[in-house]
Design a protein around this motif. Structure first.
Motif, PDB file in Angstrom:
ATOM      1  N   UNK A   1       0.663  -2.911  -2.307  1.00 48.98           N
ATOM      2  CA  UNK A   1       1.370  -4.177  -2.466  1.00 48.98           C
ATOM      3  C   UNK A   1       0.817  -4.881  -3.716  1.00 48.98           C
TER       4      UNK A   1
ATOM      5  N   UNK B   1       6.242  -0.559   4.909  1.00 50.82           N
ATOM      6  CA  UNK B   1       5.064  -0.508   5.774  1.00 50.82           C
ATOM      7  C   UNK B   1       4.140  -1.710   5.735  1.00 50.82           C
ATOM      8  N   UNK B   2       4.623  -2.853   5.308  1.00 47.89           N
ATOM      9  CA  UNK B   2       3.751  -4.022   5.213  1.00 47.89           C
ATOM     10  C   UNK B   2       4.117  -5.129   6.216  1.00 47.89           C
TER      11      UNK B   2
ATOM     12  N   UNK C   1       9.026  -4.256  -4.251  1.00 48.66           N
ATOM     13  CA  UNK C   1       9.921  -5.304  -3.730  1.00 48.66           C
ATOM     14  C   UNK C   1      11.045  -5.642  -4.704  1.00 48.66           C
TER      15      UNK C   1
ATOM     16  N   UNK D   1      -3.648  -2.466   5.381  1.00 48.46           N
ATOM     17  CA  UNK D   1      -2.196  -2.659   5.425  1.00 48.46           C
ATOM     18  C   UNK D   1      -1.604  -2.761   4.027  1.00 48.46           C
ATOM     19  N   UNK D   2      -2.233  -3.573   3.189  1.00 48.35           N
ATOM     20  CA  UNK D   2      -1.595  -3.921   1.921  1.00 48.35           C
ATOM     21  C   UNK D   2      -1.932  -2.974   0.766  1.00 48.35           C
ATOM     22  N   UNK D   3      -3.001  -2.235   0.912  1.00 51.73           N
ATOM     23  CA  UNK D   3      -3.345  -1.316  -0.185  1.00 51.73           C
ATOM     24  C   UNK D   3      -3.137   0.141   0.183  1.00 51.73           C
TER      25      UNK D   3
END
Lengths: 332, 262
Positions: free
Chosen positions: A117, B233-234, B4, A109-111
């Motif tokens: 992210x 998408x997070x 962000x 999800x985060x990478x």
């Protein structure tokens, strides 16, 4: 091959490692459980291997170390933004196989899902795993069914036996551990009392099953199942400002839950999945259907914490097994 | 790059449509497509995903209804002040999908904002479409957005402007968009291209009406509005099945959209 050292020696090396690492492990907080005279087991920084809770499953996963419950994204003044400092130390996490497998979902999800992210990546790059074994399967675990009972994705393996610590070092960063040679190999759980079978022929037709209705009244939408889950990744953003200076504040993200009211609320009053049964369907399908459709493997590792924590005794593993019947129901 | 982190954008012009709907023209240079959105960010208040309603060479428009903490505060801003934005996010509409066809755009309320770029494009280039019909529905005559644009559009494309209800004596169309779908003059039903955007119920029933008339599912596009905290998408709020509306949407062909069940 591995090595064997005494607890004392281990602890002195552990303390040396602490110059470079923050070291987290599951730890028992006596008397801090939800009910009187019960304990809470959760991740904390440790000083000694004796602080590690080896014999019980932790109530919470390690997730909050890489994905803090509340995380400041930036501080703001009138029109300036400042990113928070990143902890410089590396992070060593004592974790069981299911949880080490869980981080794959967080990484996904985060990478990989869209942008990288930066907050997650900064912490994730620092993480090293120390595998701890499960001598037996714990209550509600179904890791074998979810193929999360084994892992070779660890930097260090440690077993505590009486006053001896057996260590397998897989990452040279931990070459500090030196001692008598010994055969050290982790033992993985190969059978759980709870077994689940995710039906192969699952698709969106299952949305029409009657089985979800049961949860409409049983589930109270508290979201505990999401918060203890090592693979749940959702968050909501919040802005706050300081009492002393209303022009300064911070934007942060906090864990969110698809089971809780308000999760889908939009401006203008629209929202989706008001019914708790629909939320249960959404969560279950995410864990054992649509995540796999997108990324190729299931999002549940069978740690069973959602079953452990549900105040309404809703069992996720039972629910997965019910899908097998439900598939037939919707095909008829 | 930190996705962000918002950047500063100057408010060039504020154009009020109704008591609660204003369009903010913002300084912006870069590629944007109709249907894409930005997170409009106000420190201390938070963020709101807002669609681009017009795209200029060095500006973008946001049409914003005051319905919450962030949007109420944005409405207090004046020309020359700054908002913070990040984006553009989402896939958006590609105007070339519709070229040389009969095109129908059906929009409900503020749903007109994300598709206004398509209407602008074809009203300026009417020869690029066989025919172009805009169906726009609002609650009452007082809720009509983009009044000046309607006057411009009417010169080069067909416009059906309707309101759900109106005081006696109102001379325009009254009734839901669905009422006007059966009356549309469509020559080649197999190739007509339809875009439907608006509140969930309006979209559902309007699409149904077009399908009843024989429009092929693959020739219908919709745009979905969902709660979007991160836009990248997070955060998970906008997910339906394995689809992230902020990444793969908000614009979907109906063949895909019909499989997205909340």
């Amino acid at each position: 091959m591995g090595i064997k050292i005494s607890v004392e020696k281990f602890d002195s090396i552990l303390n040396e490692l602490k110059n470079e690492y923050k070291i987290y492990a599951p730890h028992t907080f006596a008397g801090l459980g939800a009910f009187s005279d019960t304990n809470s087991i959760r991740y904390a920084e440790i000083d000694s291997i004796k602080d590690v809770e080896y014999n019980k499953k932790s109530d919470f996963s390690f997730k909050e170390i890489v994905l803090p419950i509340t995380q400041t994204l930036f501080y703001f003044t009138e029109d300036e933004w400042i990113e928070p400092k990143i902890v410089e130390k590396k992070i060593l996490i004592f974790a069981r196989s299911c949880d080490i497998n869980a981080i794959r979902c967080l990484d996904e999800m985060y990478l990989r899902n869209g942008y990288v992210d930066p907050y997650y990546k900064a912490l994730r790059d620092k993480v090293r795993f120390c595998l701890i074994e499960c001598k037996n399967s714990f209550e509600n675990c179904f890791c074998v069914s979810m193929e999360a009972n084994k892992t070779d994705d660890y930097d260090l393996f440690i077993r505590l036996e009486n006053e001896d610590v057996y260590i397998e070092v897989r990452n040279e960063e931990f070459n500090l551990f030196q001692g008598e040679e010994a055969v050290v190999e982790p033992v993985f759980v190969t059978e759980n009392e709870v077994k689940v079978r995710v039906p192969e022929e699952l698709d969106e037709r299952i949305f029409n099953s009657r089985m979800w209705k049961e949860y409409s009244s049983r589930c109270i939408g508290c979201g505990r199942c999401n918060f203890v889950c090592p693979t749940c990744t959702c968050f909501t953003m919040q802005d706050i400002f300081y009492k002393d200076n209303k022009n300064a504040g911070e934007r942060r993200r906090v864990w969110a839950s698809c089971m809780v009211d308000g999760y889908t609320d939009m401006a203008g009053g629209h929202s989706f999945r008001q019914d708790k049964g629909d939320r249960m369907r959404f969560r279950v399908m995410h864990k054992v259907y649509d995540f796999k459709k997108r990324f190729g493997y299931h999002m549940c590792t069978g740690c069973g914490r959602c079953d452990d924590v549900c105040p309404e005794y809703i069992s996720f593993s039972n629910c997965i097994n019910k899908l097998n019947e439900a598939v037939k129901e919707v095909q008829e | 790059m930190n996705p962000y982190m918002p950047f500063k954008s100057k408010i060039l012009k504020i154009m009020p449509h109704t008591d609660i709907d204003y369009t903010f023209r913002m300084e912006y240079k870069g590629d944007v497509k109709p249907g894409q959105f930005f997170e409009v960010s106000l420190p201390k208040y938070g963020e709101a995903p807002i669609s681009v309603s017009e795209i200029g060479p060095d500006y973008i428009d946001f049409t914003i209804r005051r319905v919450g903490r962030v949007t109420n505060t944005i409405h207090e801003f004046k020309e020359g002040q700054y908002l913070f934005i990040r984006g553009p996010y989402g896939n958006g509409f590609d105007v070339s999908w519709f070229e040389n066809s009969e095109i129908i755009v059906a929009a409900g309320g503020t749903g007109l904002a994300p598709v206004k770029g398509i209407v602008d494009y074809y009203s300026l280039n009417p020869k690029k479409a066989k025919t172009f019909t805009l169906m726009a529905g609002f609650k009452t005559p007082d809720d009509v957005l983009f009044r000046d644009d309607f006057k411009k559009w009417e010169k080069s494309i067909d416009v059906i402007l309707t309101v759900d209800r109106a005081e006696e004596g109102y001379k325009g169309n009254v009734g839901l968009i669905t009422k006007y779908v059966p009356q549309l003059n469509i020559e080649d039903i197999d190739n007509v291209k339809v875009v439907v955007v608006g509140p969930p119920l309006m979209m559902k029933f309007t699409v149904q009406e077009f399908i009843k008339r024989g429009v092929k599912e693959e020739n219908i596009w919709v745009s979905y509005e969902r709660k979007m905290c991160c836009g990248v998408g997070k955060c998970g709020h906008c997910k339906i099945n394995d689809t992230y509306i902020c990444l793969e949407g908000p614009v979907f062909n109906y063949v895909k959209a019909k499989t997205l069940i909340d």
